[in-house]
Scaffold this active site. Structure first.
Site, PDB file in Angstrom:
ATOM      1  N   SER A   2       0.712  -6.430 -13.613  1.00  0.00           N
ATOM      2  CA  SER A   2      -0.326  -7.122 -12.850  1.00  0.00           C
ATOM      3  C   SER A   2      -1.357  -7.682 -13.832  1.00  0.00           C
ATOM      4  CB  SER A   2      -0.942  -6.166 -11.832  1.00  0.00           C
ATOM      5  OG  SER A   2      -1.799  -6.840 -10.946  1.00  0.00           O
ATOM      6  N   ASP A  43       6.974  -9.160  -4.325  1.00  0.00           N
ATOM      7  CA  ASP A  43       5.595  -9.175  -4.811  1.00  0.00           C
ATOM      8  C   ASP A  43       4.883 -10.435  -4.323  1.00  0.00           C
ATOM      9  OD1 ASP A  43       3.208  -9.146  -6.211  1.00  0.00           O
ATOM     10  OD2 ASP A  43       4.112  -8.451  -8.073  1.00  0.00           O
ATOM     11  N   HIS A  93       4.682  -5.443  -5.355  1.00  0.00           N
ATOM     12  CA  HIS A  93       3.784  -5.380  -6.506  1.00  0.00           C
ATOM     13  C   HIS A  93       3.534  -3.940  -6.951  1.00  0.00           C
ATOM     14  CE1 HIS A  93       0.976  -7.235  -9.260  1.00  0.00           C
ATOM     15  NE2 HIS A  93       0.015  -6.406  -8.899  1.00  0.00           N
TER      16      HIS A  93
END
Length: 566
Positions: free
Chosen positions: A429, A517, A546
């Site tokens: 991320s 995601d 995610h």
């Protein structure tokens, strides 16, 4: 007071019903008409659509939009009115009230996404509430939960005494759902078992929300297979497939596939003064004395590793800290720099404490994260880390954050216990974006980089995929009294966008991505990955969000172990 015939059962298991479900997946949602009187009567034609098969975020909804009403209308054709029906709810939000045909059924159900996702609440519907036709269920809710991309939302109306083995699933022949050419008709199928005749509706939508294909097919009772006719003109990219079977009730499935993602290209070139911008940042960093300090931490140390709190000064003279772990046995070790996701400060240090590999590790809390909030702490709401001074390319938070990472690499290379030919960097991320930026800005100082679905990367496309980001941008601009425009914000992003920096990377690279995601979608990660010219490889997790349910850090550690031979 009249007694209400109502039973409430709370269970802790993931909801899985084999009974006929009378409620559709497609509902209506409003953030304006959120009272019973407003939503129980009249048309909802002006309300927005919401599909419970998909995550809130994928559809542009999130907690900052506030209180909402969810509504769907349904019939009960073939229902024996003597049969009591049960309402089963598993919604990733806070459910305040539930009404069926204007009658209160229950409520006050807390969001359990982070504690027990998929847990259900079951309510028996009192006699006299339901009708054979023109029923309406209303759910008043708030705090639509972050999900990472996978929906655990489910609302069903079933008879506990009636079993229905109807089911449907999307079958894709490639285990990672990756195709180099447009899938043939037998490579993407819908398998089903229907108790009665009905229909199956299938839709293919690309990650930019453009509908590519729709088809509704009549089916007979029993087992069957439908071959999805994937359009031959598909471009490289990512495609969401949803399917719904309607017989006496509803059931459905969702899956993703990807076509030649390494051919995804973005035509926008880096800004002309990008190198100058980062050269200036590095010069500014060089003028700040690092003042490195290592403070032993006995509570984090064990028989294998010594643990320290690292402190140093970074650009803007901001104090930065991190957790540094080194094997007790003297030696010259490979090292991995771990970088944090948005808002994460390495609160869970168990993986580092329990590490058995002969390596050193630094878990760096960049500015504003974890134990590095003394001098800089914009929080993670509005404006937050991303929105902090994002009208100004010299004051935005990521210019400083990237320099925090650069200084961390310089620290590691200064240590005698570190093998400077074996320096790795990793994160997911925001941590993935930081890893890319670090590898790009440090060039030959980093020999291996592993990243998962990065941020910030290809922002101009990300805001078209994750559309709720446009709402966030508007709120951030309002916070700064609209001193600049959206176009100005995107121009600033060009300087910190890791897609623009990726071509500077010289290290070996491993990229992992999750098809579900919708926070940092696969498209943006590949936009950066495809600009990398050094040796690289990637892995696709077709069923992950995610949150990285399959555990990509283990794969990354194997990558580092192979590259650094430890």
């Amino acid at each position: 007071m009249k007694k209400i015939f109502l039973s409430l059962l709370l269970t802790c298991s993931v909801f899985l019903s084999k009974a006929q479900n009378y409620l559709p997946f497609n509902w209506k949602i409003s953030f304006n008409d959120t009272t019973l009187s407003a939503s129980s009567k009249g048309s909802t034609s002006t309300w927005k659509d919401v599909n419970l098969q998909l995550s809130w975020e994928r559809q542009g909804y999130f907690n900052r939009l506030g209180k909402c009403a969810l509504v769907t209308d349904f019939d009960l054709q073939g229902w024996d009115s003597a049969t009591i029906l049960e309402l089963n709810i598993s919604l990733q939000c806070h459910v305040h009230q539930i009404f069926m045909n204007g009658k209160y059924i229950g409520g006050n159900i807390a969001n359990q996404f982070w504690t027990n996702k998929g847990a259900k609440s079951t309510f028996s519907i009192p006699p006299g509430v339901l009708r054979r036709t023109k029923n309406r269920i209303i759910i008043i809710a708030s705090d639509l939960s972050y999900t990472g991309g996978k929906s655990y939302n489910y609302v069903s109306l079933t008879s506990p005494k009636s079993l229905d083995n109807s089911n449907i699933s999307i079958q894709i022949t490639k285990t990672d759902h990756l195709f180099s050419d447009v899938p043939k008709h037998d490579e993407v199928q819908v398998r089903y078992m229907s108790k009665t005749p009905g229909t199956i509706s299938t839709m293919i939508v690309n990650d930019f929300h453009h509908t590519i294909y729709t088809e509704t097919t009549g089916i007979n009772a029993g087992h069957g297979v439908l071959k999805i006719k994937v359009p031959e003109a598909l471009k490289p990219g990512f495609y969401e497939i949803t399917t719904v079977m309607k017989n006496d009730g509803y059931c459905g499935d969702v899956s993703w596939l990807t076509l030649s993602p390494e051919k995804i290209s973005c035509s926008r070139e880096p800004v002309a003064d990008l190198q100058k911008y980062w050269d200036e940042a590095y010069t500014e960093l060089s003028n700040i004395l690092p003042d490195y300090k290592l403070i032993p931490n006995d509570s984090l140390s064990n028989e294998r590793r010594n643990a320290y709190i690292l402190e140093f000064r970074s650009i803007g003279n901001v104090k930065i800290r991190g957790y540094y772990f080194v094997p007790k046995k003297p030696g010259n070790y490979p090292v991995i720099l771990h970088l944090p996701g948005y808002g994460y400060g390495f609160q869970n240090l168990e993986p580092f404490i329990n590490q058995k590999e002969p390596i050193a590790e630094l878990a760096l809390c960049i500015r504003g994260h974890g134990i590095s909030t003394d001098d800089f702490n914009p929080g993670f709401d509005i404006p937050g880390m991303w929105g902090y001074e994002f009208c100004d390319r010299y004051k935005n938070a990521y210019r400083g954050a990237y320099m925090d990472c650069v200084r961390a690499i310089d620290f590691l290379r200064s240590r005698t216990e570190i093998d400077t030919t074996k320096v790795g960097v990793t994160g997911g991320s925001q941590g993935g974006g930081l890893a890319l930026a670090t590898a790009a800005l440090c060039k030959e100082k980093v020999q291996a980089c592993a990243f998962f679905d990065p941020f910030p990367a290809d922002i101009r496309h990300q805001i078209k995929i994750r559309t709720l980001m446009n709402i966030e941008i508007a709120k951030m601009l309002n916070y700064y009294k609209n001193q600049c425009s959206v176009a100005d914000v995107l121009a600033v992003q060009e300087y910190i966008d890791t897609r623009m920096l990726a071509s500077w990377i010289t290290s070996k690279v491993y990229f992992a991505t999750a098809l579900f995601d919708d926070d940092c979608p696969p498209h943006v990660g590949f936009a950066a990955y495809n600009n990398i010219h050094s040796e690289k490889k990637y892995k696709i997790y077709p069923n992950d969000s995610h949150l990285g349910e399959s555990g990509y850090p283990k794969v990354f550690m194997s990558f580092f172990k192979e590259e650094f031979e430890f």
